[in-house]
Scaffold this active site. Sequence first.
Site, PDB file in Angstrom:
ATOM      1  N   HIS A  17      54.887  59.575 -30.487  1.00 55.56           N
ATOM      2  CA  HIS A  17      54.892  58.141 -30.189  1.00 55.56           C
ATOM      3  C   HIS A  17      54.606  57.897 -28.701  1.00 55.56           C
ATOM      4  O   HIS A  17      53.720  57.112 -28.358  1.00 55.56           O
ATOM      5  CB  HIS A  17      56.237  57.535 -30.588  1.00 55.56           C
ATOM      6  N   GLU A  18      55.352  58.560 -27.842  1.00 54.67           N
ATOM      7  CA  GLU A  18      55.166  58.364 -26.406  1.00 54.67           C
ATOM      8  C   GLU A  18      53.805  58.883 -25.940  1.00 54.67           C
ATOM      9  O   GLU A  18      53.187  58.305 -25.050  1.00 54.67           O
ATOM     10  CB  GLU A  18      56.296  59.033 -25.611  1.00 54.67           C
ATOM     11  N   HIS A  21      51.132  56.169 -26.261  1.00 49.51           N
ATOM     12  CA  HIS A  21      51.099  55.241 -25.115  1.00 49.51           C
ATOM     13  C   HIS A  21      50.418  55.909 -23.917  1.00 49.51           C
ATOM     14  O   HIS A  21      49.577  55.314 -23.243  1.00 49.51           O
ATOM     15  CB  HIS A  21      52.515  54.826 -24.704  1.00 49.51           C
TER      16      HIS A  21
END
Length: 148
Positions: A17-18, A21
């Site tokens: 997820h990170e 980004h």
Amino acid sequence: MGLIVAIAIVGFIIFIHEFGHFIFAKLWRVSVLQFAIGWGPKIFSVVKKETEYRLNLFPLIGGYVKLLGEEEGADNKEETDRARSLNLKRLDEIEPRKKELVFGGGILFQVLTCVLILSLVVAFAGKPTPVVLVANVMEGSPAFNSGI
């Protein structure tokens, strides 16, 4: 053993997820100040270029990517000057569509990872096919005569 596997899976989900980004921020040349797994006090960190890569005390709670220009008034002049020297931008300087991809990149990468994992499972494990086992064949029947 099950607890260790569960911790590894949750950690992997947080990382993906990170990372979504992070990748979109880097793609649009936005300065990433921190890439962190976990919350709380820092356990370990490494600084490369403008980014501090961190592992924090509570890794299963989540993670974060801190971008230059993400919070209005929170960045200092030194960080901005360092980003400029590396030819990087602040988040508030990129187009709104690109910002959407930076913020939505985490979920997008999670979905793409799921599709990839499921595709690999189907490609290598395939889908199960039923197996027919014949236990007994009567003599003189068509099955017996055909060699089953």
